[in-house]
Design a protein around this motif. Structure first.
Motif, mmCIF file in Angstrom:
data_model
loop_
_atom_site.group_PDB
_atom_site.id
_atom_site.type_symbol
_atom_site.label_atom_id
_atom_site.label_comp_id
_atom_site.label_asym_id
_atom_site.label_seq_id
_atom_site.Cartn_x
_atom_site.Cartn_y
_atom_site.Cartn_z
ATOM 1 N N ASP A 122 -5.081 -1.786 15.102
ATOM 2 C CA ASP A 122 -5.755 -1.388 14.009
ATOM 3 C C ASP A 122 -4.461 -0.815 12.954
ATOM 4 O O ASP A 122 -4.742 -0.252 12.037
ATOM 5 C CB ASP A 122 -6.654 -0.079 14.356
ATOM 6 N N TRP A 123 -3.376 -1.660 13.215
ATOM 7 C CA TRP A 123 -2.209 -1.316 12.303
ATOM 8 C C TRP A 123 -1.554 -2.620 11.804
ATOM 9 O O TRP A 123 -1.895 -3.742 12.618
ATOM 10 C CB TRP A 123 -0.994 -0.609 13.355
ATOM 11 N N PRO A 124 -1.021 -2.518 10.625
ATOM 12 C CA PRO A 124 -0.260 -3.911 10.115
ATOM 13 C C PRO A 124 0.908 -4.150 10.842
ATOM 14 O O PRO A 124 1.287 -5.196 10.938
ATOM 15 C CB PRO A 124 -0.283 -3.429 8.775
ATOM 16 N N ALA A 125 1.647 -3.078 11.250
ATOM 17 C CA ALA A 125 2.971 -3.074 12.034
ATOM 18 C C ALA A 125 3.188 -2.001 12.769
ATOM 19 O O ALA A 125 2.356 -0.900 12.408
ATOM 20 C CB ALA A 125 3.939 -3.546 10.947
ATOM 21 N N LEU A 126 4.148 -1.957 13.593
ATOM 22 C CA LEU A 126 4.577 -0.931 14.475
ATOM 23 C C LEU A 126 6.018 -0.628 14.399
ATOM 24 O O LEU A 126 6.908 -1.720 14.608
ATOM 25 C CB LEU A 126 4.109 -0.969 15.856
ATOM 26 N N GLU A 127 6.368 0.575 13.984
ATOM 27 C CA GLU A 127 7.941 1.000 14.164
ATOM 28 C C GLU A 127 8.286 1.251 15.516
ATOM 29 O O GLU A 127 7.132 2.202 16.161
ATOM 30 C CB GLU A 127 8.274 1.833 12.926
ATOM 31 N N SER A 133 5.110 -6.703 13.775
ATOM 32 C CA SER A 133 4.354 -6.973 12.524
ATOM 33 C C SER A 133 3.090 -7.989 12.704
ATOM 34 O O SER A 133 3.382 -9.086 13.354
ATOM 35 C CB SER A 133 5.187 -7.488 11.376
ATOM 36 N N ARG A 134 2.133 -7.574 12.418
ATOM 37 C CA ARG A 134 1.032 -8.511 12.099
ATOM 38 C C ARG A 134 1.019 -9.335 11.015
ATOM 39 O O ARG A 134 0.369 -8.724 9.895
ATOM 40 C CB ARG A 134 -0.559 -7.810 12.374
ATOM 41 N N ASP A 135 1.863 -10.218 10.695
ATOM 42 C CA ASP A 135 2.110 -10.520 9.347
ATOM 43 C C ASP A 135 0.935 -11.256 8.621
ATOM 44 O O ASP A 135 1.170 -11.149 7.320
ATOM 45 C CB ASP A 135 3.395 -11.711 9.582
ATOM 46 N N HIS A 136 0.008 -11.642 9.335
ATOM 47 C CA HIS A 136 -1.103 -12.382 8.615
ATOM 48 C C HIS A 136 -1.926 -11.154 7.788
ATOM 49 O O HIS A 136 -2.694 -11.671 6.747
ATOM 50 C CB HIS A 136 -2.109 -13.064 9.557
#
Length: 339
Positions: A207-212, A223-226
């Motif tokens: 449920d995140w666009p990316a994780l640091e 990153s869920r780049d799409h």
């Protein structure tokens, strides 16, 4: 063959070099930019993975804190080539994911991060695939010449270097004062191995666009780049950056081995992935860990200067990597024109 001498010769068409060129051209100067790559922008890079699939394999997003860049971003949003991607990323630490409060916007062009440098490059004189391996200066005229690996020559009355410090010193270090040389030699860059994976299905339950990632032995960001693309028919794309220390330890490793190690590390944290295709890219100079003691350098007596994200410490937007590179270019441009 040597082309007509321009007012400024810029080696490196990264964001700092483009920002510099755009400003001084607006002041009436002639500028030629050279870059060894096939495109402009450095790590503001987008790769096609087949068909309509695009992936940002360098910088994942940018912020806008200064008034000048905010105006550019606002105009880009109005024109449709910039969009807000998120307002802050969750943090992975010790096996747990923490969702942090929303903050300032993180922007990403839906067409890919490379759209930012492409916009800056419009109308500029840029020569790509020009690998500069030596710089010389005519003692009588003061003109600079860039010598390329394929024997092409380019000349300018003044020279701007928008390169990683190691490369800058290798071709032009002998012309710089000791203080500038010492400042450049003190800069440390972290490398980054990057995984690009096209998936048959999205990351399970994400449920995140990316994780640091904090204190992870391998990863810095996934990153869920799409989620940037606004194209529901395109397959999911995952980008994973190895952290600086891990990437440095594995810098010369075989890419096939790196691909397996990064996939293993990602799947350990986010679950099993249905990978359709994958590849890796190595960034030797991904981001500065230490900085040059100034927002740029400019030596008016011989007409040589430098700019880049490695100058970011003294820019007004230190910590904002993309914007710091732009600020560095704008600031050296103002100084060079003023002198």
């Amino acid at each position: 063959m040597k082309l007509e001498t321009t007012d400024f010769l810029v080696v490196g068409a990264g964001l700092g070099g483009l920002a510099f060129a755009e400003d001084v051209v607006a002041q009436g100067a002639t500028v030629r930019l050279l870059d060894k790559g096939r495109g402009v922008g450095g790590r503001a890079a987008t790769r096609r993975l087949g068909g309509s699939v695009r992936a940002d394999h360098g910088a994942q997003y940018f912020t806008a804190r200064g008034e000048r860049f905010k105006k550019i971003v606002d105009q880009g949003i109005d024109d449709g080539w910039i969009a807000i991607w998120n307002r802050g990323l969750p943090l992975w630490k010790n096996g747990e994911i923490t969702h942090r409060p929303e903050g300032h916007p993180r922007y990403a062009p839906p067409g890919g991060m490379s759209d930012l440098p492409k916009q800056l490059a419009k109308g500029l004189d840029i020569t790509l695939s020009a690998a500069v391996n030596r710089i010389s200066r005519d003692e009588q005229t003061g003109d600079w010449t860039a010598h390329c690996a394929d024997d092409r020559l380019f000349t300018g009355k003044k020279l701007i270097l928008n390169l990683p410090p190691v490369q800058l010193l290798a071709i032009a270090g002998d012309f710089l004062p000791e203080e500038t040389r010492s400042g450049l030699q003190s800069i440390v860059f972290d490398p980054a191995w990057t995984l690009l994976a096209v998936l048959e299905k999205d990351v399970p339950g994400a449920d995140w666009p990316a994780l640091e990632f904090s204190e992870h032995p391998v990863l810095a960001l996934v990153s869920r780049d799409h989620t940037k693309r606004h194209n529901p028919s395109a397959p999911p794309v995952l980008i994973a950056h190895g952290n600086g220390s891990w990437s440095r330890d594995h810098l010369e490793e075989d890419p096939a081995v790196i691909q397996n190690l990064l996939l293993e590390a990602v799947q350990k944290e986010v679950g099993t992935l249905a990978v359709q295709s994958a590849q890796v890219h190595r960034w030797r100079y991904a981001q500065p860990a230490t900085f040059f003691p100034g927002a740029f350098f400019w030596h008016a007596d011989i007409g040589i200067g430098g700019c880049g994200d490695w100058c970011g410490k003294e820019t007004p937007v230190h910590g904002s990597k993309v914007e710091a590179a732009l600020e560095s270019g704008w600031m050296v441009g103002a100084e060079a024109v003023a002198r």
